[in-house]
Design a protein around this motif. Structure first.
Motif, short mmCIF file in Angstrom:
data_model
loop_
_atom_site.label_atom_id
_atom_site.label_comp_id
_atom_site.label_asym_id
_atom_site.label_seq_id
_atom_site.Cartn_x
_atom_site.Cartn_y
_atom_site.Cartn_z
N SER A 139 1.09 -1.27 0.53
CA SER A 139 -0.32 -0.29 0.16
C SER A 139 1.47 0.97 -0.45
CB SER A 139 -1.32 0.19 1.70
OG SER A 139 -1.86 0.96 1.53
N PHE A 140 0.77 1.81 -1.27
CA PHE A 140 1.32 3.15 -1.28
C PHE A 140 1.04 4.23 -1.92
CE2 PHE A 140 3.19 -0.02 -4.39
CZ PHE A 140 3.83 0.82 -4.79
N ALA A 141 1.53 5.40 -2.11
CA ALA A 141 0.82 6.23 -2.66
C ALA A 141 2.53 7.41 -3.26
CB ALA A 141 -0.62 7.50 -1.83
N PHE A 142 2.31 8.06 -4.32
CA PHE A 142 2.59 8.91 -4.59
C PHE A 142 1.86 10.18 -4.76
CE2 PHE A 142 4.84 10.54 -8.79
CZ PHE A 142 5.83 11.24 -7.97
N GLU A 199 1.69 11.91 6.68
CA GLU A 199 2.21 11.63 7.92
C GLU A 199 0.88 10.63 8.71
OE1 GLU A 199 5.87 11.85 11.36
OE2 GLU A 199 3.06 13.30 11.24
N SER A 200 -0.25 11.20 9.03
CA SER A 200 -1.25 10.63 9.31
C SER A 200 -2.20 9.56 9.45
CB SER A 200 -2.03 12.11 9.68
OG SER A 200 -3.15 11.38 10.61
N ILE A 201 -1.99 10.17 7.01
CA ILE A 201 -2.30 8.79 6.57
C ILE A 201 -1.28 7.35 7.31
CG2 ILE A 201 -2.67 8.26 4.06
CD1 ILE A 201 -3.39 10.82 3.51
N SER A 202 -0.24 8.18 6.71
CA SER A 202 0.41 6.25 6.80
C SER A 202 0.24 6.04 7.68
CB SER A 202 1.88 7.12 6.52
OG SER A 202 2.83 5.79 6.61
N ALA A 203 -0.01 6.93 8.66
CA ALA A 203 0.04 5.92 10.21
C ALA A 203 -0.93 4.99 10.07
CB ALA A 203 0.38 6.73 11.68
N GLN A 204 -2.30 5.49 10.02
CA GLN A 204 -3.49 5.24 10.05
C GLN A 204 -3.98 3.94 9.51
OE1 GLN A 204 -6.37 8.56 9.98
NE2 GLN A 204 -5.70 9.29 10.92
N GLU A 205 -2.86 4.59 8.20
CA GLU A 205 -3.04 3.31 6.88
C GLU A 205 -2.64 1.74 6.95
OE1 GLU A 205 -5.92 3.40 5.18
OE2 GLU A 205 -7.30 5.14 6.20
N LYS A 206 -1.71 2.16 7.92
CA LYS A 206 0.24 2.04 7.29
C LYS A 206 0.57 1.64 5.95
CE LYS A 206 -0.15 -0.84 11.08
NZ LYS A 206 -0.91 -0.24 12.00
N GLN A 207 0.26 3.00 5.34
CA GLN A 207 0.27 3.41 3.81
C GLN A 207 1.93 4.02 4.12
OE1 GLN A 207 -2.01 6.35 1.61
NE2 GLN A 207 -2.25 4.24 0.67
N THR A 208 2.70 3.78 2.29
CA THR A 208 3.74 4.49 2.26
C THR A 208 3.97 5.51 2.01
OG1 THR A 208 5.00 2.76 2.65
CG2 THR A 208 6.40 4.73 1.16
N GLN A 209 3.93 7.00 1.85
CA GLN A 209 3.41 8.01 1.08
C GLN A 209 4.74 8.42 0.39
OE1 GLN A 209 0.28 9.34 1.59
NE2 GLN A 209 0.19 7.19 2.95
N LEU A 210 5.50 8.20 -1.07
CA LEU A 210 5.82 9.70 -1.33
C LEU A 210 6.24 10.50 -2.23
CD1 LEU A 210 5.50 5.68 -2.77
CD2 LEU A 210 7.85 6.25 -2.94
N PHE A 211 6.62 11.14 -2.44
CA PHE A 211 6.99 12.60 -3.29
C PHE A 211 7.91 13.37 -3.68
CE2 PHE A 211 6.68 12.53 1.06
CZ PHE A 211 7.82 13.92 1.55
N ILE A 212 7.94 14.33 -4.36
CA ILE A 212 9.28 14.56 -4.80
C ILE A 212 9.70 16.07 -5.19
CG2 ILE A 212 9.38 12.85 -6.83
CD1 ILE A 212 8.66 14.52 -8.90
N GLU A 213 10.63 16.84 -5.32
CA GLU A 213 11.47 17.78 -5.48
C GLU A 213 11.73 18.19 -6.27
OE1 GLU A 213 10.49 20.77 -5.54
OE2 GLU A 213 10.08 21.00 -3.69
N THR A 214 11.83 19.55 -6.57
CA THR A 214 12.73 19.68 -7.32
C THR A 214 15.28 19.59 -6.70
OG1 THR A 214 11.74 21.41 -8.45
CG2 THR A 214 14.18 22.00 -9.35
N PRO A 215 15.62 19.50 -7.67
CA PRO A 215 17.11 18.48 -6.93
C PRO A 215 17.44 20.20 -6.32
CG PRO A 215 16.77 17.78 -9.51
CD PRO A 215 15.26 19.22 -8.73
N TYR A 216 17.38 21.04 -6.70
CA TYR A 216 17.77 22.74 -6.00
C TYR A 216 17.27 22.73 -4.57
CZ TYR A 216 14.41 25.76 -7.42
OH TYR A 216 13.64 26.45 -7.92
N ARG A 217 16.29 21.77 -4.68
CA ARG A 217 15.48 22.73 -3.08
C ARG A 217 15.19 21.10 -2.30
NH1 ARG A 217 11.32 25.96 -6.12
NH2 ARG A 217 10.13 24.00 -6.38
N ASN A 218 16.07 20.50 -2.46
CA ASN A 218 16.28 18.44 -1.82
C ASN A 218 16.62 18.94 -0.49
OD1 ASN A 218 15.39 17.05 -4.14
ND2 ASN A 218 17.13 16.35 -4.60
#
Length: 235
Positions: free
Chosen positions: A136-139, A158-177
């Motif tokens: 269970s994961f979401a991008f 973070e709340s969704i991850s704790a409640q659903e035991k779901q991995t949460q993924l996202f990205i960023e522009t490299p210079y803002r990593n």
């Protein structure tokens, strides 16, 4: 049968034969029409796949951020004539967090044959290497730029991850990593785990998962020029 082939590309300067099946090359060599996110990089990718390919004999249709979406339907005209068409993204798999999804949607509405080919997906590779829940994961793509909205979104994920035991993924522009790493540490619980997956499949690959408490004691990588995916897990 004429088909819309979704052609993955490498995620960096990795040799294409390290991450792409030989079958993809066979498909490419039989295509004369390509819908691409950026013409210049698509041409370079095709030359890397086969040096002898006659680039000038091919037709490219742009679908990047400056493309006219009203013309996307016209890009499928070769398919209507019985000629197969390839779709190429800037990196990884087309139609995943990519404008190629709009092309595929048009093809599906017309009942055209769509063939996704095998290749590297930074999202799946990050899930595989994170040690987090792979069932269970979401991008979520890019998070809000505004600091307050971003903090609110991070806490929500973070709340969704704790409640659903779901991995949460996202990205960023490299210079803002570096900024997003700091924001994650400020917004989330020290017990929440963070995976930083950067430069996947390249020589510069960096892939680590730790709690935020551990990250705060660690030497953070310099990712100012490296594409990265971030995953949090509070399950």
């Amino acid at each position: 049968m004429a088909s819309l082939y979704l052609i993955p590309v490498t995620l960096g300067d990795t040799p294409h034969d390290h991450v792409l099946p030989a079958y993809n090359r066979e498909v490419i060599l039989h295509l004369r029409h390509f819908i691409v996110e950026e013409v210049r990089t698509a041409r370079r990718f095709l030359k890397q796949v086969e040096r002898s390919i006659d680039i000038d004999a091919l037709t490219f249709y742009p679908m990047g951020k400056h493309a006219d979406e009203a013309r996307f339907e016209q890009y499928l005209e070769p398919l209507r004539r019985g000629e197969s068409v390839g779709v190429i993204s800037e990196a990884g798999c087309p139609a995943v967090a990519d404008p190629g999804a709009d092309i595929v949607a048009l093809a599906q509405r017309e009942g055209m044959n769509v063939v996704p080919l095998v290749g590297p997906s930074s999202i799946l590779l990050a899930v595989m290497g994170s040690g987090f829940n792979g069932q269970s994961f979401a991008f979520h793509g890019y998070l809000p730029i505004d600091a307050a909205q971003r903090a609110k979104r991070l806490k929500r994920l973070e709340s969704i991850s704790a409640q659903e035991k779901q991995t949460q993924l996202f990205i960023e522009t490299p210079y803002r990593n570096a900024r997003i790493i700091a924001d994650i540490m400020a917004a989330c619980s020290p017990r929440t785990r963070l995976c930083i997956a950067a430069g996947l499949t390249t020589e510069a690959q960096y892939l680590r998962s730790m709690t935020l408490q551990e990250w705060k004691r660690a030497q953070l990588p310099d990712l100012a020029k490296t594409p990265a995916i971030f995953a949090i897990y509070a399950g």
